[in-house]
Design an enzyme around this catalytic site. Structure first.
Site, PDB file in Angstrom:
ATOM      1  CG  HIS A 158      50.172  42.881  37.365  1.00 45.66           C
ATOM      2  ND1 HIS A 158      50.379  42.718  38.630  1.00 45.66           N
ATOM      3  CD2 HIS A 158      49.120  42.148  36.862  1.00 45.66           C
ATOM      4  CE1 HIS A 158      49.613  41.547  38.989  1.00 45.66           C
ATOM      5  NE2 HIS A 158      48.820  41.272  37.852  1.00 45.66           N
ATOM      6  CD  GLU A 159      46.869  41.818  33.926  1.00 41.21           C
ATOM      7  OE1 GLU A 159      46.727  40.747  33.429  1.00 41.21           O
ATOM      8  OE2 GLU A 159      46.448  41.564  35.043  1.00 41.21           O
ATOM      9  CG  HIS A 162      50.218  37.532  34.164  1.00 46.29           C
ATOM     10  ND1 HIS A 162      50.663  36.809  35.541  1.00 46.29           N
ATOM     11  CD2 HIS A 162      49.571  38.709  34.739  1.00 46.29           C
ATOM     12  CE1 HIS A 162      50.092  37.142  36.510  1.00 46.29           C
ATOM     13  NE2 HIS A 162      49.234  38.192  36.135  1.00 46.29           N
ATOM     14  CE1 TYR A 173      47.583  33.767  38.183  1.00 43.82           C
ATOM     15  CE2 TYR A 173      45.466  33.054  37.776  1.00 43.82           C
ATOM     16  CZ  TYR A 173      46.427  34.110  38.141  1.00 43.82           C
ATOM     17  OH  TYR A 173      46.045  35.511  38.480  1.00 43.82           O
ATOM     18  CD  GLU A 182      48.054  37.812  39.845  1.00 48.14           C
ATOM     19  OE1 GLU A 182      48.105  38.919  40.091  1.00 48.14           O
ATOM     20  OE2 GLU A 182      47.589  37.341  38.709  1.00 48.14           O
ATOM     21  CG  ASP A 255      42.405  34.946  43.978  1.00 47.92           C
ATOM     22  OD1 ASP A 255      42.072  35.475  42.433  1.00 47.92           O
ATOM     23  OD2 ASP A 255      43.000  35.363  44.554  1.00 47.92           O
ATOM     24  CG  HIS A 260      44.346  38.077  42.204  1.00 44.32           C
ATOM     25  ND1 HIS A 260      43.811  37.008  41.531  1.00 44.32           N
ATOM     26  CD2 HIS A 260      44.916  38.824  41.245  1.00 44.32           C
ATOM     27  CE1 HIS A 260      43.801  37.272  40.261  1.00 44.32           C
ATOM     28  NE2 HIS A 260      44.633  38.477  40.117  1.00 44.32           N
TER      29      HIS A 260
END
Length: 337
Positions: A158-159, A162, A173, A182, A255, A260
């Site tokens: 996932h990270e 990005h 974002y 995300e 957020d 998210h």
């Protein structure tokens, strides 16, 4: 831009509903995450790049400080030192690279052979993992609410994704484009895990972060792509707030405008498309989403409707009309027209 896997609202819930060490850990982590989000990292290109199809990695140990990258403990071609977190980070960086190369012929995150660096044992009981535009960073968790952040392959993937999104679509974002940013990380994070386990869309659990929640916490993971809003329900964490469709879309300033939170909607659209198409999710739906991510005509501030249209077009272009129709139906089921 820095992207962290634990959103601010989860850390705030821990601060509000816990005491002692977990509360202190969450407070320190949240303060640090807010600092990170205010920073703008400038990418420093590594002089060494990977040959196509051959991963280049390095693992560092921060030794419970917040100094990056830390002490080098393993470079490509060297043996590991037996540290569980370092071994997991090493393996999962490699598996993510292999997925992108074998499925999309992509040579690392930038498609130019970027070396994949990871730092383990970051901070003291740090309750997060993040990609800072240059490398992966993993906290150890506090052991009461979160286990070590190297434990879940899909969180690592996932990270890292990005980084792919930064290099391709550059999705802003904030609000819907941020939620898509995300969601892309959840989609490809899940696909990396499914690819590694050789699971079909029917066999996959469609959870993000399975194994990350410590024993005693009521939850299966951080997010559920198949049923957003059901991943956890625990007095310390609160209840998973993700909406599953546009009828329950959350308007918020928190957020980054709900990146998210509202990512649950495109997540479920991908899940529904993958299930309808059957087989391995990366083969049909995954390619349509990847083609969309790499389409330079996709606006950086794309909303859900725009992104959906691109996925339908790419599904039809790469495959056929029936694939396009299955993708369109999936978006319609979550209320994206």
């Amino acid at each position: 831009m820095t992207y962290s896997v634990i959103p601010p609202y989860i850390l705030r819930n821990i601060i509000d509903h816990c005491s002692g060490a977990p509360q202190e850990s969450a407070r320190r982590t949240l303060t640090h995450v807010q600092q990170l989000m205010a920073e703008h990292n400038h990418k420093a290109a590594s002089a060494i790049t990977a040959q196509p199809g051959t991963v280049l990695r390095a693992i560092y140990d921060a030794e419970n400080t917040q100094n990056l990258p830390g002490t080098l403990i393993r470079d490509e071609g060297q043996p590991g030192n037996g540290d569980v977190a370092a071994e997991e980070a090493w393996n999962y960086l490699g598996i993510t690279y292999d997925f992108y190369w074998q499925i999309f012929k992509r040579n690392s995150l930038d498609n130019k052979g970027l070396k994949l660096d990871g730092t383990v044992h970051y901070g003291k009981e740090y309750q997060n993992a993040f990609w800072n535009g240059q490398q992966m960073v993993f906290g150890d968790g506090d052991g009461e609410i979160f286990n070590r952040f190297t434990i879940a392959l899909d969180v690592v993937a996932h990270e890292l994704t990005h980084g792919v999104t930064e290099n391709e679509a550059g999705l802003v974002y904030f609000q819907q484009s941020g939620a898509l940013n995300e969601s892309m990380s959840d989609v490809f994070g899940s696909l990396v895990k499914q690819f590694h386990l050789q699971q079909s869309a029917d066999q996959a659990d469609w959870l993000i972060g399975e194994g990350l929640l410590a024993a005693g916490i009521k939850g299966r993971g951080l997010r559920s792509m198949s049923a957003p809003g059901t991943a956890y329900d625990d007095p310390k964490l609160g209840k998973d707030p993700q909406p599953a469709d546009m009828d329950h879309y959350i308007e918020t300033r928190d957020d980054n405008g709900g990146v998210h939170l509202n990512s649950g909607i495109p997540n479920r659209a991908f899940y529904l498309a993958a299930k309808a198409l059957g087989g391995f999710a990366w083969e049909l739906a995954g390619h349509a989403w990847y083609d969309t991510l790499c389409d330079k005509t996709l606006p950086q501030d794309a909303d859900f409707s725009t992104f959906a249209r691109f996925t339908v077009e790419h599904g039809g272009k790469r495959f056929n009309r029936s694939v396009a129709e299955a993708i369109q139906s999936a978006w319609q089921q979550v209320g994206v027209k």
